[in-house]
Write an enzyme that holds these catalytic residues in place. Structure first.
Site, PDB file in Angstrom:
ATOM      1  N   SER A 121      28.915   7.456 -34.858  1.00 25.70           N
ATOM      2  CA  SER A 121      29.374   7.711 -36.222  1.00 25.70           C
ATOM      3  C   SER A 121      30.114   9.036 -36.336  1.00 25.70           C
ATOM      4  O   SER A 121      30.808   9.243 -37.325  1.00 25.70           O
ATOM      5  CB  SER A 121      28.227   7.681 -37.229  1.00 25.70           C
ATOM      6  OG  SER A 121      26.988   7.683 -36.642  1.00 25.70           O
ATOM      7  N   HIS A 142      32.481   0.798 -35.267  1.00 27.22           N
ATOM      8  CA  HIS A 142      31.467   1.495 -36.060  1.00 27.22           C
ATOM      9  C   HIS A 142      30.839   0.537 -37.062  1.00 27.22           C
ATOM     10  O   HIS A 142      31.501   0.090 -37.995  1.00 27.22           O
ATOM     11  CB  HIS A 142      32.102   2.711 -36.776  1.00 27.22           C
ATOM     12  CG  HIS A 142      31.106   3.539 -37.514  1.00 27.22           C
ATOM     13  ND1 HIS A 142      31.377   4.112 -38.727  1.00 27.22           N
ATOM     14  CD2 HIS A 142      29.838   3.881 -37.205  1.00 27.22           C
ATOM     15  CE1 HIS A 142      30.298   4.764 -39.136  1.00 27.22           C
ATOM     16  NE2 HIS A 142      29.359   4.649 -38.235  1.00 27.22           N
ATOM     17  N   GLU A 154      34.263  -0.683 -38.748  1.00 29.30           N
ATOM     18  CA  GLU A 154      35.488   0.107 -38.575  1.00 29.30           C
ATOM     19  C   GLU A 154      35.892   0.017 -37.107  1.00 29.30           C
ATOM     20  O   GLU A 154      35.065   0.296 -36.230  1.00 29.30           O
ATOM     21  CB  GLU A 154      35.238   1.576 -38.925  1.00 29.30           C
ATOM     22  CG  GLU A 154      34.896   1.817 -40.369  1.00 29.30           C
ATOM     23  CD  GLU A 154      34.632   3.290 -40.667  1.00 29.30           C
ATOM     24  OE1 GLU A 154      35.130   3.769 -41.679  1.00 29.30           O
ATOM     25  OE2 GLU A 154      33.930   3.959 -39.897  1.00 29.30           O
ATOM     26  N   ASN A 192      32.606   7.287 -43.688  1.00 26.14           N
ATOM     27  CA  ASN A 192      31.780   8.492 -43.750  1.00 26.14           C
ATOM     28  C   ASN A 192      32.591   9.685 -44.232  1.00 26.14           C
ATOM     29  O   ASN A 192      32.071  10.580 -44.897  1.00 26.14           O
ATOM     30  CB  ASN A 192      31.138   8.786 -42.396  1.00 26.14           C
ATOM     31  CG  ASN A 192      29.978   7.831 -42.124  1.00 26.14           C
ATOM     32  OD1 ASN A 192      29.510   7.151 -43.038  1.00 26.14           O
ATOM     33  ND2 ASN A 192      29.530   7.759 -40.891  1.00 26.14           N
TER      34      ASN A 192
HETATM   35  P1  NAD Z   1      18.156   4.961 -32.146  1.00 31.07           P
HETATM   36  O1  NAD Z   1      17.543   6.265 -31.782  1.00 31.07           O
HETATM   37  O2  NAD Z   1      17.471   4.067 -33.103  1.00 31.07           O
HETATM   38  O3  NAD Z   1      18.419   4.117 -30.805  1.00 31.07           O
HETATM   39  C1  NAD Z   1      18.971   4.671 -29.640  1.00 31.07           C
HETATM   40  C2  NAD Z   1      18.465   3.869 -28.456  1.00 31.07           C
HETATM   41  O4  NAD Z   1      19.175   4.316 -27.308  1.00 31.07           O
HETATM   42  C3  NAD Z   1      16.978   4.050 -28.179  1.00 31.07           C
HETATM   43  O5  NAD Z   1      16.354   2.786 -28.089  1.00 31.07           O
HETATM   44  C4  NAD Z   1      16.944   4.783 -26.840  1.00 31.07           C
HETATM   45  O6  NAD Z   1      15.849   4.407 -26.029  1.00 31.07           O
HETATM   46  C5  NAD Z   1      18.245   4.352 -26.223  1.00 31.07           C
HETATM   47  N1  NAD Z   1      18.747   5.269 -25.197  1.00 31.07           N
HETATM   48  C6  NAD Z   1      18.390   6.535 -24.933  1.00 31.07           C
HETATM   49  N2  NAD Z   1      19.100   6.999 -23.876  1.00 31.07           N
HETATM   50  C7  NAD Z   1      19.923   5.998 -23.491  1.00 31.07           C
HETATM   51  C8  NAD Z   1      20.884   5.855 -22.459  1.00 31.07           C
HETATM   52  N3  NAD Z   1      21.157   6.852 -21.616  1.00 31.07           N
HETATM   53  N4  NAD Z   1      21.522   4.667 -22.339  1.00 31.07           N
HETATM   54  C9  NAD Z   1      21.257   3.661 -23.169  1.00 31.07           C
HETATM   55  N5  NAD Z   1      20.359   3.732 -24.174  1.00 31.07           N
HETATM   56  C10 NAD Z   1      19.708   4.890 -24.330  1.00 31.07           C
HETATM   57  O7  NAD Z   1      19.633   5.310 -32.653  1.00 31.07           O
HETATM   58  P2  NAD Z   1      20.578   4.466 -33.619  1.00 31.07           P
HETATM   59  O8  NAD Z   1      20.318   4.898 -35.022  1.00 31.07           O
HETATM   60  O9  NAD Z   1      20.517   3.043 -33.272  1.00 31.07           O
HETATM   61  O10 NAD Z   1      21.999   5.079 -33.247  1.00 31.07           O
HETATM   62  C11 NAD Z   1      22.703   4.700 -32.078  1.00 31.07           C
HETATM   63  C12 NAD Z   1      24.161   5.048 -32.227  1.00 31.07           C
HETATM   64  O11 NAD Z   1      24.658   4.401 -33.400  1.00 31.07           O
HETATM   65  C13 NAD Z   1      24.461   6.528 -32.411  1.00 31.07           C
HETATM   66  O12 NAD Z   1      25.667   6.828 -31.777  1.00 31.07           O
HETATM   67  C14 NAD Z   1      24.586   6.660 -33.922  1.00 31.07           C
HETATM   68  O13 NAD Z   1      25.415   7.744 -34.291  1.00 31.07           O
HETATM   69  C15 NAD Z   1      25.250   5.347 -34.267  1.00 31.07           C
HETATM   70  N6  NAD Z   1      25.079   4.887 -35.653  1.00 31.07           N
HETATM   71  C16 NAD Z   1      23.877   4.967 -36.270  1.00 31.07           C
HETATM   72  C17 NAD Z   1      23.751   4.499 -37.568  1.00 31.07           C
HETATM   73  C18 NAD Z   1      22.438   4.558 -38.292  1.00 31.07           C
HETATM   74  O14 NAD Z   1      22.433   4.465 -39.527  1.00 31.07           O
HETATM   75  N7  NAD Z   1      21.324   4.696 -37.606  1.00 31.07           N
HETATM   76  C19 NAD Z   1      24.852   3.934 -38.221  1.00 31.07           C
HETATM   77  C20 NAD Z   1      26.075   3.831 -37.544  1.00 31.07           C
HETATM   78  C21 NAD Z   1      26.170   4.318 -36.259  1.00 31.07           C
END
Ligand code: NAD
Length: 529
Positions: A121, A142, A154, A192
């Site tokens: 994000s 995204h 996106e 965002n």
């Molecule tokens: P999260 O913490 O819920 O999940 C991340 C996962 O990645 C975990 O299960 C973790 O074990 C795993 N992980 C850790 N190291 C890793 C590696 N080296 N390789 C692969 N997996 C690995 O996080 P999330 O909220 O799902 O966010 C993930 C991505 O999505 C981020 O880049 C975040 O910015 C983006 N994002 C999040 C949201 C939101 O609202 N949560 C919205 C849009 C985008």
């Protein structure tokens, strides 16, 4: 040639976002889907959550048990990145740290010829691609949380993304049933970025003590938002919100509109991070964190209300005249002889023309281009602000200066109640609370439009579908009147003498061209009739 969606999709990172994306891949696209997560049990747990979500959908009649079973059958766990060799698209949803993404994308480029999409994000796609030996295969996809429910993706090309990679990402997003919007690789992409003022301006208003966070939320909800900015911060995490603000400041080298809030930093320092710590801007130790909003004041027609004068050529002035007339006020224009002196004189104009002076009665002035104390050197008046469209049960903000007379303050409250509108008292500044937040939302969208970040349709659809805003900022600007929005911004700019409030060149150009919105049939959009 029309691009076709991916057939074999890898999802890397099985957390909040990865699980939802894997569900979409298997269910909506019908792709063989491989889910990888290095944390023990994480991918299994995600499969469990997806299974439960598929079951719930069957229970609600959204899809059949056979469809759910088929989707579940297309999902597999990958025990290593090497298992993703046969993918044609890999979507990364790993933690939001550049070094993690660099390591993953370098490795993925070796093990698979797939297009490599990041769900980041806040990290530039170009910066992620710089750590990958095949930057032309890297693109942003995204999603919004929760990914299966939010109808937006996106697609963000990096500086070196190939047209084929972008087309595959688009086609797959569409096959997931999403509205796909095209963004540029600039801070916060479209949604965002355009939403920054929602929390940012609210924090600034709270910092100046013009209104308490709970009142700001109430005012914003009364305009049709499901949640106020502080409730939303508590839901997302005050720390997450601050980290995003810090990334905007860093990536833009200190753009003043995007400066992080010291007030938010203080909350983070105190560990008041929102729902996840049980306390943020609200406490979460009871069944509800706040009381329900009150119902609208009752409206009835009464021919004996008397004479009221309403001045101004804004959409708001037109609406106020219509509402006042409907409940029995005898509404007159300034200079018009009604046979009796008005009991109340409301100036809902922008102060741009040499208007006829208000005659007699209690004076209530629109605080758009300046604060009340500057608009009323003679003293005695009350100030107000609201935005078109006035919703039933909506809220009008009132303000007072050191000289506002008590009977005028009471008369202003009583008048808006006759229209079925709530009132709330806030501190004195141009645009008060809602006007200021929305003017900055329209302004940010106008900057984004002028800078080619996205089309007007994509910006408005993005804000509605990605974040549940009640209206797109550009269409709302057209409805309010772009002249009104510009007067608010210029008023804030004069008042604070800060570049944070400089108007977007695109917005000023439209007003100069007379394209001031719905009222004249043209603004950011063309309007029928
Ligand atoms: P999260 O913490 O819920 O999940 C991340 C996962 O990645 C975990 O299960 C973790 O074990 C795993 N992980 C850790 N190291 C890793 C590696 N080296 N390789 C692969 N997996 C690995 O996080 P999330 O909220 O799902 O966010 C993930 C991505 O999505 C981020 O880049 C975040 O910015 C983006 N994002 C999040 C949201 C939101 O609202 N949560 C919205 C849009 C985008």
């Amino acid at each position: 040639m029309e691009a076709t969606p991916a057939r074999v999709i890898g999802v890397v990172g099985a957390g909040t976002m990865g699980g939802g994306i894997a569900q979409l891949a298997a269910q909506a696209v019908g792709a063989d889907t491989l889910l990888f997560d290095p944390a023990p049990g994480a991918a299994d747990a995600a499969l469990g959550r997806i299974g439960a979500a598929l079951e719930r959908g069957v229970g609600r009649g959204r899809w059949s048990a056979e469809e759910a079973g088929a989707a579940r059958g297309r999902l597999r766990i990958a025990s290593a990145l090497d298992d993703l060799a046969a993918c044609d698209l890999v979507i990364e949803a790993a933690p939001e740290r550049l070094e993690v993404k660099h390591e993953l994308f370098a490795r993925l480029a070796e093990v698979t010829p797939a297009v490599l999409a990041s769900n980041t994000s806040s990290i530039p796609i170009t910066a992620i691609a710089a750590g990958c030996p095949a930057p032309e295969r890297v693109v942003g996809m995204h999603f919004f949380n929760p990914a299966p429910a939010m109808r937006l993706v996106e697609v963000v090309p990096g500086l070196r993304s190939s047209p084929g990679a972008i087309a595959l990402a688009r086609a797959t997003g569409e096959a997931m049933g999403k509205r796909v919007i095209d963004a540029t690789d600039t801070p916060g992409f479209v949604v965002n970025r355009c939403n920054r003022p929602f929390g940012g301006e609210a924090l600034r208003i709270a910092t100046e003590r013009l209104a308490e966070p709970h009142l700001i939320d109430r005012i914003v909800r009364a305009a049709g938002y499901r949640m106020g900015p502080f409730e939303l911060m508590d839901l997302v995490g005050v720390d997450v919100n601050l980290a995003v603000a810090e990334s905007f400041a860093r990536l833009s080298y200190g753009e003043p509109r995007w400066r992080p809030s010291p007030l938010a930093a203080q909350m983070v320092a105190a560990g008041l991070l929102g729902r996840k710590t049980g306390e943020g801007w609200y406490r979460y130790d009871g069944p509800e964190h706040r009381p329900s909003d009150p119902p609208a004041p009752a409206v009835h027609r009464d021919e004996g209300r008397g004479v009221i004068q309403i001045a101004g050529d804004t959409m708001l002035a037109h609406e106020l005249r219509g509402l006042a007339d409907a409940v029995g006020w005898h509404v007159v224009d300034p200079g018009e002889d009604a046979g009796a002196a008005p009991s109340l004189a409301i100036d809902a104009g922008l102060g741009l023309d040499e208007d006829e002076p208000l005659q007699g009665g209690h004076r209530v002035l629109l605080c758009a281009g300046a604060p009340l104390h500057a608009l009323d050197p003679a003293g005695g008046a009350a100030g107000f602000h609201a935005l078109a469209p006035l919703r039933p049960g909506g809220l009008v903000e009132l303000t007072r200066s050191g000289t506002t007379s008590e009977p005028t303050a009471r008369a202003a409250e009583a008048f808006f109640a006759t229209l079925g509108l709530h009132t709330a008292w806030v501190g004195d500044a141009p645009g008060l609370v809602l006007g200021r937040i929305v003017a900055q939302l329209v302004n940010e969208a106008a900057f984004a439009l002028g800078e080619g970040v996205a089309t007007a349709d994509d910006i408005d659809d993005g804000m509605i579908l990605g974040l549940n805003h009640p209206s797109g900022p550009l269409a709302w600007g057209d409805l309010i009147g772009l002249d009104h929005v510009l007067v608010l911004l210029d008023g804030l700019h004069d008042h604070y003498r800060e570049d944070r409030y400089r108007a977007a060149p695109r917005l000023r150009a439209l007003v100069d061209e007379g394209r001031i919105g719905t009222i004249v049939g043209a603004g950011f959009f063309e309007h029928e009739g």
